[in-house]
Design an enzyme around this catalytic site. Structure first.
Site, short mmCIF file in Angstrom:
data_model
loop_
_atom_site.label_atom_id
_atom_site.label_comp_id
_atom_site.label_asym_id
_atom_site.label_seq_id
_atom_site.Cartn_x
_atom_site.Cartn_y
_atom_site.Cartn_z
N SER A 197 -26.86 -0.02 -13.82
CA SER A 197 -26.78 0.66 -12.54
C SER A 197 -27.33 -0.33 -11.53
CB SER A 197 -27.65 1.92 -12.62
OG SER A 197 -27.16 2.94 -11.82
N ARG A 198 -27.18 -0.05 -10.23
CA ARG A 198 -27.73 -0.99 -9.24
C ARG A 198 -29.23 -1.15 -9.45
NH1 ARG A 198 -24.99 1.57 -4.11
NH2 ARG A 198 -25.46 3.31 -5.49
N ARG A 255 -12.13 3.23 -11.40
CA ARG A 255 -11.09 2.62 -10.57
C ARG A 255 -10.55 1.40 -11.32
NH1 ARG A 255 -11.03 6.71 -8.48
NH2 ARG A 255 -11.28 7.29 -6.30
N GLU A 284 -1.71 1.24 -9.36
CA GLU A 284 -1.05 2.50 -9.72
C GLU A 284 0.12 2.79 -8.77
OE1 GLU A 284 -5.39 4.20 -10.98
OE2 GLU A 284 -4.17 5.41 -9.64
N HIS A 302 -4.08 8.60 -14.04
CA HIS A 302 -5.11 8.94 -13.04
C HIS A 302 -5.25 10.44 -12.87
CE1 HIS A 302 -7.33 7.36 -9.22
NE2 HIS A 302 -7.91 8.42 -9.72
N ALA A 304 -7.94 12.23 -14.66
CA ALA A 304 -9.18 12.72 -15.29
C ALA A 304 -9.88 13.81 -14.46
CB ALA A 304 -10.12 11.56 -15.55
#
Lengths: 460, 316
Positions: A197-198, A255, A284, A302, A304
């Protein structure tokens, strides 16, 4: 009650009950501008509750004369200075997605335009699909189904064995709303969870890795559930895939641009990684054709996030956000600005806070003692404040020189890569360690500390 | 255990077969064509003291009777519907199975089937591979799994593992069992029809016995209804397959995820054309990790038997 000052329309012919109040001038429905094309269900539901303005053509390219203060947008309609110039009356923009890459958030904040997102409505569905994709890739379940449907089961016997999910080391990239739900589910399936994570999240028990590469070296599976930004573009590259290894599986429900897709296809074909479950792609709806014949990949268009349930939850949420706005109540899912920690809440600190508040930042502070009259969260020490902050702002005075090393190495590391990075720029250092010239020597020492701490926090 | 003559009924696992070949005297039943089976058994019977079977071919009464020296049946499965356990008990033949080691994989598959049916996972994958995404636009909305009411038929090891997983998806859990169990968070229903009437996803996770044959019949299917989904990771005969197909074709049942069938490896082709049906070829325990663990359990039980130690996982 009828208003004395305005003429009222004649009662409708069907009105007959004398006990009911007489009809009055029907209240104007609040106006909402649709700045993107709407799905029929959304159009209908919004039109029933609001005066829905649908300018055309879209995307908007010329100013519209409207005093409407609220708008609805769908990605990829960009909400930036150009759009806000065309509708200067806007004070709220509600969007239908959790992702906000189509927003210039600082610009919205500058103009005092509030933003409301889809919050967490999609998270469970995305998490569910990520789990299903992972199981499918590891166990080759869909592939076995194709084998069955081709009539091969009676002819060739059992389908080749897959690999068990339990015990797999799963690395989650991005432990936000979706990532944490994925983690919670996979734990029960016996997976060992770690994450990148950041910055580290002290409240979770999973192991933190400062880079995706490091995470990949110690995991069997990578699941991508982070935001797509300039920093995260192609974050899964050739090196990461090689680090993940020949038994590695990648699941992407975030993404397409997070992965170097060309490299991914090569790695899959050459057996550099074992398999992939992909809901998103770089271009896409184009999907690399080479994937179509692979049995070690599972593909989806795409979808989900998109169930009938999440769509109706989203619609409810959008309406609730608009209604809150129009009745001057807090938004349900406001997009908050950066979390800023103020060290020292004296006269200067308070001035800083006033401005940051206007930008929509979340304010927290550390001070010698808690200030009960202040509505912000108090931290008894700078380290704990730094853990919860994105940026730290120091507003101490010469009188407080005895706490020169208040911003020490531990505080900088707690602030994390993005927070500490702010210290690199000159005005950033002033912002972080700033204050008066009287600090002179003190702030130089602190600047050195910052540089040393910065080197200790590796860049991803 | 070199002197132990073992009859393996089916080529169920390479590793198991190699180990049995290496460590015992192995007889492979499938090497004899069907019409020569009886003769094969007769001529090797004096040497056969152990039988290793599975869900495909077990040890029925005829086979047991043909093997007068049989001492132990070690099944490469947890289900014993293909073993005449009563006959074994009569003859004093030990019976072992492979519980626990496959619980996780089977429970994992049950959850996957539920998500796959509700979310049209296989259909969506086909949609992309066919190129339809570029020509026909986005896929339709599907149905959420999280939060659906999950009803479990049989709350044994596998049923409990399914419940635990479904709970992580915020699914309310209910179950039917021969008797109520001490799980206050799970709602007990005293009949299968009651259970089916009160859940969105019904999972079959009980043993196959005479009592549970066709336990999923037309009444249960109708109770589950046009929004209900049936998941079968038990045995094919748990479900009246022709009733199931009729209900699916007529829209009386919302969907089905099936790992097992009445006449494996034959699967009714009507099931292939339905978008709300997912069929897979009995893969619930089909991972190399679990099959190796199952094989080691079979070998361990045989080893214990020949060394007169307590069996690892005895049923009889």
């Amino acid at each position: 009650m009828e208003s004395e000052s305005e003429p009222s329309p004649p009662p409708p012919p069907s009105f007959s009950d004398a006990d009911d109040p007489p009809p009055s001038h029907s209240p104007e429905l609040p106006e909402v501008i649709a700045l993107s094309p709407l799905l029929p269900a959304f159009d209908a539901a919004l039109s029933a509750r609001f005066r829905l303005l649908k300018p055309s053509p879209l995307p908007l390219s010329s100013p519209i004369s409207s005093a409407a203060s609220a708008a609805l947008v769908r990605a990829p309609t960009r909400v930036d200075a150009a759009l806000l110039d065309l509708v200067p009356s806007l004070r709220l923009v509600v969007t239908t997605s959790a992702g906000l890459d189509h927003f210039d958030l600082p610009e919205c904040a500058r103009r005092g335009v509030a933003v409301a997102s889809a919050g967490h409505v999609f998270s469970p569905d995305v998490a569910d699909y990520a789990v299903a994709l992972l199981l499918d890739v590891l166990r080759r379940i869909s592939a076995s189904g194709r084998y069955l449907r081709r009539g091969e089961w009676p002819l060739r016997g059992d389908y080749p064995l897959g690999s068990k999910l339990g015990g797999k080391r799963v690395g989650i990239v991005g432990l936000g709303s979706i990532g944490s739900l994925i983690a919670k589910r996979l734990e029960v399936f016996g997976c060992i969870i770690s994450y990148n994570s950041r910055k580290a999240k002290p409240s979770v028990s999973y192991k933190f890795f400062p880079t995706v590469y490091d995470l990949a070296t110690e995991c069997d599976v990578l699941i991508l559930s982070c935001a797509f930004t300039n920093e995260t573009r192609h974050i899964v590259n050739k090196d990461v895939m090689h680090a993940l290894g020949k038994d590695g599986v990648i699941i992407n429900i975030a993404r397409g641009g997070l992965i170097d897709e060309e490299e991914l296809v090569k790695c899959l074909m050459q057996g550099e990684i074992k398999g992939a479950g992909l809901d998103v792609f770089e271009n896409e709806p184009s999907v690399p054709n080479k994937l179509f014949t692979m049995d070690n990949v599972v593909l989806s268009p795409h979808l989900a996030a998109f169930t009938t349930e999440s769509s109706s939850d989203l619609l409810e949420l959008i309406i609730a956000n608009f209604e809150a706005f129009f009745s001057n109540k807090p938004l349900i899912t406001p997009v908050s600005g950066k979390r800023v920690g103020i060290v020292g809440l004296g006269s200067i600190g308070s001035e800083i806070v006033k401005r940051l508040d206007a930008f929509g930042c979340t304010i927290m502070y550390n001070s010698r003692s808690k200030k009960p009259s202040v509505p912000y969260k108090y931290f008894p020490n700078t380290h704990d404040l730094a853990v919860e902050s994105d940026k730290l702002s120091c507003a101490l005075t010469p009188q407080t020189h005895h706490i020169h090393h208040i911003i020490n190495r531990d505080v900088l590391l707690a602030l994390g890569r993005d927070g500490a990075r702010g210290a690199r720029r000159r005005e950033g250092i002033g912002q972080v360690f700033g204050g008066r010239d009287a600090w002179g020597r003190g702030s130089q020492r602190v600047r050195e500390q910052a540089r040393r701490a910065q080197r200790a926090v590796p860049d991803g | 255990m070199e002197s132990l003559g073992v009859l393996m009924t089916f080529p169920m696992n390479h590793y198991l077969e190699e180990e049995l070949e290496r460590r015992c005297k192995l007889f492979r039943l499938w090497e004899a064509p069907p019409e020569r089976r009886a003769e094969f058994l007769r001529s090797n019977a004096p040497s056969i003291r152990a039988l290793v079977g599975n869900a495909n071919v077990g040890a029925d009464a005829d086979t047991i009777d043909a093997l007068p020296k049989l001492e132990i049946v070690a099944s490469f499965s947890v289900g014993l519907d293909k073993v005449d356990v009563a006959r074994c008990r009569e003859r004093g033949i030990r019976v072992t199975n492979t519980p626990d080691v496959l619980t996780d994989d089977v429970a994992d598959l049950a959850i996957w089937l539920a998500i796959a049916v509700l979310r049209r996972l296989c259909e969506a994958d086909r949609y992309v591979r066919s190129g339809a995404w570029t020509t026909m636009g986005d896929f339709k909305l599907t149905n959420k799994f999280s939060g659906k009411r999950v009803g479990i038929l049989g709350l044994g090891r596998i049923g409990l593992a399914i419940a635990k997983r479904a709970e992580a998806f915020d699914c309310p859990i209910s179950y039917y069992s021969r008797s109520e169990k001490p799980y206050p968070n799970y709602k007990y229903y005293p009949s299968v029809i009651d259970l089916a009437s009160h859940c969105d996803v019904l999972v079959v996770a009980c043993p196959l016995t005479e009592e549970t044959h066709h336990i999923i019949n037309r009444q249960v299917i109708d109770a589950l209804g046009p929004n209900g989904v049936l998941i079968n990771i038990g045995r094919g005969p748990h479900v009246d397959e022709s009733e199931l197909i009729a209900a699916l074709l007529e829209g009386r049942l919302g969907g089905a995820g099936l790992d097992v069938f009445e006449k494996e490896p034959y699967v009714p082709e009507e099931l292939f054309s339905l978008e709300n049906v997912v069929v897979v070829p009995h893969v619930a325990s089909a991972t190399w990790e679990t099959r190796k663990a199952m094989a080691d359990l079979v070998l361990g039980n045989l080893e214990a038997h020949v060394t007169n130690k307590p069996l690892l996982t005895p049923i009889v």
